[in-house]
Scaffold this active site. Structure first.
Site, short mmCIF file in Angstrom:
data_model
loop_
_atom_site.label_atom_id
_atom_site.label_comp_id
_atom_site.label_asym_id
_atom_site.label_seq_id
_atom_site.Cartn_x
_atom_site.Cartn_y
_atom_site.Cartn_z
N HIS A 88 26.16 -17.59 -32.23
CA HIS A 88 27.08 -19.06 -31.75
C HIS A 88 28.37 -19.05 -30.75
O HIS A 88 28.67 -20.13 -30.48
CB HIS A 88 27.19 -20.09 -33.48
CG HIS A 88 28.83 -19.55 -34.35
ND1 HIS A 88 29.14 -18.85 -35.14
CD2 HIS A 88 29.77 -19.41 -34.29
CE1 HIS A 88 30.34 -19.08 -35.30
NE2 HIS A 88 31.04 -19.20 -34.79
N ASP A 93 22.75 -15.23 -36.93
CA ASP A 93 24.36 -15.65 -36.50
C ASP A 93 24.52 -14.69 -35.78
O ASP A 93 25.77 -14.07 -36.24
CB ASP A 93 25.13 -16.32 -36.97
CG ASP A 93 25.77 -16.96 -36.14
OD1 ASP A 93 25.79 -16.87 -34.57
OD2 ASP A 93 27.13 -17.26 -36.96
N SER A 102 35.23 -16.40 -35.27
CA SER A 102 34.40 -15.70 -35.21
C SER A 102 33.82 -14.95 -34.72
O SER A 102 33.78 -14.76 -34.00
CB SER A 102 33.28 -16.98 -34.86
OG SER A 102 33.29 -18.37 -35.53
N GLY A 157 3.77 -16.77 -42.91
CA GLY A 157 3.52 -18.10 -43.18
C GLY A 157 3.40 -19.98 -43.93
O GLY A 157 2.11 -19.99 -43.86
#
Length: 517
Positions: A151, A181, A256, A312
């Site tokens: 991010h 992330d 972060s 799936g």
């Protein structure tokens, strides 16, 4: 008898003062200083507490600030050299008598030419790289590979890293993974070798262990904070692979992508999120564990993407009520709400209402556990999936597909909108459930017409307009079908039945009480 004056109080006071001074005279006749008496300053011999200084000195050169620049188009560089935003309305949509439209008609505006040369920056407009994000990162190899958060860099076009000595270096994006992330950057600096750190074995990390967070909060540069591991395995709802470490070291915006170290200088986690009503640190931060980051980073360094197995199927939690309705001895596993079209799971025979209890013989605790296990297996591998179906244990073999990068979970098809209430004769009451239903317009299931607010169904969140498509994994098309199935479940000694509910947002399973006693 001699008579004399009685000395006054003042005379006595003077005499006593002189006597007191005489008492402190030395034999030589030189007066001595009178020293006041004070208590000693407080001093406590406290036990020595371990310092973090050695760890910080060793790891700081490996931690960097990450500055991200993105292409930002000038607001005036659209086709007409102007860009207006009047609550979503275009300039041409304004009334002809609008003051702004009259002004530009008179002095030049979007439909005139006088402003064009003044504001236009060239054919197609010009883009400028401008700072848009800032975070932290750390080197994991001496040749310049470094880790940060996805991010932080996701919308970036250019990247600059700032080392703890102030050196600025350009970096390029190697790869990123939105599901965990994580992102990897590479700095090319010739023959320069960088100080780097390594990932810890976080299986040995315990709640209560000391940790040190190093990062770039609020753009201030290298900042060190310390705390402990507060919890493990946190799910904060950010994705299917949530398995965060919770730490109470002060972590703020800009941290972060920065590392959290153990006292050996190894990375136990990568700071990625905070819980904060105010936007600042409140002692609750979340870090991606090293065990997750290590494998993802290795894949990104290899070919810029992460390869994951794909089953799936859409799944949900098995709670106590659902487990009871299905005859399971404990609330564990992952309940299949819908196999996705053309998915490996559907081809192997996995059905809605199945509970996946194990993968290759290893117990599945919950949906997150299933997602992590399948994601950790290479595409193309054959796995044995253990199922609980219609009160019996069975298994199927599935050849996993490949989960494309950033593929979104397939959403359920839009549910049919509830029909207008013009066929009351088709409505039937299921009094034991607190529901009134009618056949669905598409012939698949029954539509909920009303819900008794005092019923178990209301407590479980069932609403008017939603559709019941199956009960105990048997499809229903009428109230009679529902009644027949729940009566059979009651005869079998079950106190709850499993209802599949279809809404515009997808499918879910809910266990409702059918015990009339």
């Amino acid at each position: 008898m001699l008579k004399g004056k009685i000395p006054s109080y003042k005379t006595l006071l003077k005499a006593s003062t002189i006597a007191g001074l005489a008492a402190v005279m030395l034999s030589t006749g030189v007066p001595s200083y009178v020293q006041s008496s004070f208590a000693e300053a407080v001093k406590i011999d406290a036990p020595q507490v371990a310092s973090f200084a050695n760890v910080v000195d060793a790891v700081s050169p490996a931690v960097v600030s990450v500055s991200v620049q993105s292409n930002v188009q000038d607001a005036s560089q659209d086709e007409n050299a102007f860009s207006f935003n009047f609550g979503g309305r275009g300039f041409d949509e304004l009334p002809d008598d609008h003051p702004l439209k009259r002004f530009f008609r008179e002095f030049g505006g979007p439909d005139g030419e006088r402003h064009g040369e003044r504001f236009r920056s060239g054919p197609g407009g010009k883009h400028h790289l401008r700072p848009t994000a800032q975070g932290s990162g750390f080197f994991i190899s001496e040749d310049g590979y470094l880790v940060t958060n996805n991010h932080v860099v996701s919308d970036g076009e250019a990247f600059t890293i700032v080392m703890n000595d102030g050196t600025e270096l350009d970096a390029k994006l190697v790869g990123k993974d939105s599901r965990t992330d994580l992102a990897v950057l590479k700095v090319d600096a010739g023959n320069r070798k960088f100080t780097y750190v390594q990932f810890a074995d976080d299986s040995k990390v315990r709640v209560g262990d000391w940790v040190v967070a190093v990062g770039n909060p609020f753009g201030l540069g290298g900042t060190v904070t310390a705390g402990i591991i507060s919890a493990r395995g946190r799910d904060i709802g950010s994705g299917p692979y949530d398995d965060y470490l919770q730490v109470d070291a002060a972590v703020n915006r800009g941290n972060s992508g920065g590392p959290t170290f153990n006292l050996s200088g190894e990375v136990v986690g990568i700071n990625t999120a905070i819980f904060s009503p105010s936007g600042g640190n409140v002692g609750i931060a979340f870090a991606i564990p090293a065990s997750v980051a290590k494998d993802v980073v290795a894949d990104l360094m290899k070919d810029g993407q992460v390869s994951r197995g794909w089953l799936g199927v859409e799944i949900q939690q098995v709670n106590k009520d659902i487990a009871e309705s299905l005859g399971l001895s404990e609330a564990s596993g992952a309940l299949v709400t819908r196999p996705q079209e053309d998915s490996p799971g559907l081809k192997a025979g996995i059905q809605k209402g199945d509970v996946i209890t194990a993968v290759n013989g290893e117990t599945v605790k919950d949906p997150r556990d299933l997602a992590r296990r399948i994601g950790a297996i290479a595409p193309g591998a054959k796995v044995e999936i253990s199922l609980w179906r219609e009160g019996k244990a069975q298994s199927v073999t599935v050849e996993l597909g490949s989960l494309p990068n950033d593929q979104k979970q397939a959403s359920a098809e839009d549910a049919q909108k509830p029909a207008e209430d013009d066929a009351t004769s088709a409505e039937k009451s299921l009094a034991a459930l607190g529901l009134t239903v009618a056949p669905a317009e598409d012939g698949k299931g029954v539509t909920i017409v009303s819900v008794d607010p005092d019923s178990d169904a209301a407590d479980k969140g069932l609403k008017q307009g939603e559709k019941i498509t199956s009960v105990n994994n048997k499809e229903v098309t009428s109230a009679d079908d529902v009644t027949k199935i729940i009566n059979q479940a009651a005869k079998d000694g079950r106190k709850k039945a499993l209802f599949q509910i279809e809404t515009q947002n997808g499918n879910r399973f809910t266990a409702l009480s059918i015990d009339k006693g």
